[in-house]
Design a protein around this motif. Sequence first.
Motif, PDB file in Angstrom:
ATOM      1  N   UNK A 149     -41.897  -0.614   5.153  1.00  0.00           N
ATOM      2  CA  UNK A 149     -42.623  -1.504   4.267  1.00  0.00           C
ATOM      3  C   UNK A 149     -44.171  -1.070   4.288  1.00  0.00           C
ATOM      4  N   UNK A 150     -44.559   0.291   4.509  1.00  0.00           N
ATOM      5  CA  UNK A 150     -45.899   0.682   4.674  1.00  0.00           C
ATOM      6  C   UNK A 150     -46.680   0.560   3.442  1.00  0.00           C
ATOM      7  N   UNK A 151     -46.002   0.949   2.376  1.00  0.00           N
ATOM      8  CA  UNK A 151     -46.842   0.810   1.007  1.00  0.00           C
ATOM      9  C   UNK A 151     -47.273  -0.814   0.679  1.00  0.00           C
ATOM     10  N   UNK A 152     -46.503  -1.667   0.990  1.00  0.00           N
ATOM     11  CA  UNK A 152     -46.802  -3.324   0.840  1.00  0.00           C
ATOM     12  C   UNK A 152     -47.795  -3.580   1.633  1.00  0.00           C
ATOM     13  N   UNK A 153     -47.612  -3.187   3.236  1.00  0.00           N
ATOM     14  CA  UNK A 153     -48.505  -3.622   4.243  1.00  0.00           C
ATOM     15  C   UNK A 153     -49.876  -2.958   3.741  1.00  0.00           C
ATOM     16  N   UNK A 154     -50.079  -1.780   3.377  1.00  0.00           N
ATOM     17  CA  UNK A 154     -51.228  -1.051   3.088  1.00  0.00           C
ATOM     18  C   UNK A 154     -52.014  -1.772   1.845  1.00  0.00           C
ATOM     19  N   UNK A 155     -51.491  -1.966   0.967  1.00  0.00           N
ATOM     20  CA  UNK A 155     -51.846  -2.799  -0.374  1.00  0.00           C
ATOM     21  C   UNK A 155     -52.447  -3.820   0.103  1.00  0.00           C
ATOM     22  N   UNK A 156     -51.679  -4.924   0.600  1.00  0.00           N
ATOM     23  CA  UNK A 156     -52.035  -6.125   1.253  1.00  0.00           C
ATOM     24  C   UNK A 156     -53.283  -6.166   2.201  1.00  0.00           C
TER      25      UNK A 156
END
Length: 301
Positions: free
Chosen positions: A123-130
Motif C-alpha cells: 500500500x506504499x502509494x496510498x500511504x505516501x500520498x496521505x
Amino acid sequence: MTDPLRVVLLGTAAGPYPAPGRQGCANAVVVGGRVYLVDAGYGTLGKYVAAGLSPRDLAAVFVTHLHSDHVAELFTLFLLGWGPANQGVVDPVPVYGPGPDPTDPGPPAAGTAGLIAGNLAAFGQDVAVRQRTSDRPRLAGLIRATDVSVAGETVVHEDDRVRVTARAVPHPPLHLALGYRFETEHGVVAFSGDTARSDAVGELAAGADLLVHEAMEPDFYRSIGYAPKLLDFLAASHTSPADVGRVAAAAGAKRVALSHLGPADPARLDDEGWLRRVRPHYSGPVVVGHDLLDLAVSKTV
C-alpha cells in the motif's frame, strides 16, 4: 457508568469463508477505556467502530496465529484508522504475534512483523500520498510489530493497566499458535485462540473470570459430507463444545464465552444447540458469542 473491564466479541465466525450472521474473529478487551485487540479477521474495523470504540484508544494488538480469518484486517485497522482526523491512531501501537516457521523448507513465509512490512510495501502509494497531503505521523512508525517466541507461559506485554502472557497452543500444521491471558486489577480474561483441546489453555485460564474459547462442532461437518481426512484435520486442530466445557471445568474458569464458532451461521446451529453440548461438562455460566456481544467482567470469588 462504563464498566472498568469489558470484553467485546467483535467477530465470532470460524474460518475464512464469509457466513451469514457472523463475521471474522476479533475481540476487544477494554480496560478503563483503553482497547487491547485480540485478532483482526474480516469485518474487524467496521465492528470496532460499531462497538463505539475509537482507534485513538487502541493500546496493543495480540495475534493468536497467522491464518487469514484472524489477520485479514490487521493492517486495514491502521491503514483506514490512522491520523488525527476522526480520532485515528496517532501514537505507536505494539502488535504481537507468531514469527515465521524456522523449519519451513520452502521460501520463508512472513511472520507478524513481515506481514506488516509486506502490507506497508503493498500500500506504499496510498500511504505516501496521505502522508504528503495531510497532517499524519508516518504509518510505519505507528505499527510496532514483534514476532513472539514463547517458553511455557511468557509475558509479552505489560503496562499500567494490564499484564498479558502468552502460551503456545496446538493448532497444527502451524508451527506456533498462541493463547493469551489478560490480568487486570478488575479481573482476568483468557483467550484460547484456535486450538485442539489443550492443557495449555487450562493453564492460561486457571481461575479466570472469563474464558473466551473457540468451538467447532464435528457432527455438523460430518453431516454435510466432509471427507474423513478433513474431519480428522479439524479434530486435531480445533475444540468441540463438549471439550470446551471440560477444559473450562478443569481450569476453574468462572464463566465461558464460545466464539470462533463453526458452523458460523446461527441458522445451522442455534444458541441452545451450542449450550446443550457444553452444559453436561461445565456447571458455570456459558454465553454463545455473537458479533458485538459486550460482556462486563469483574473479579469473582
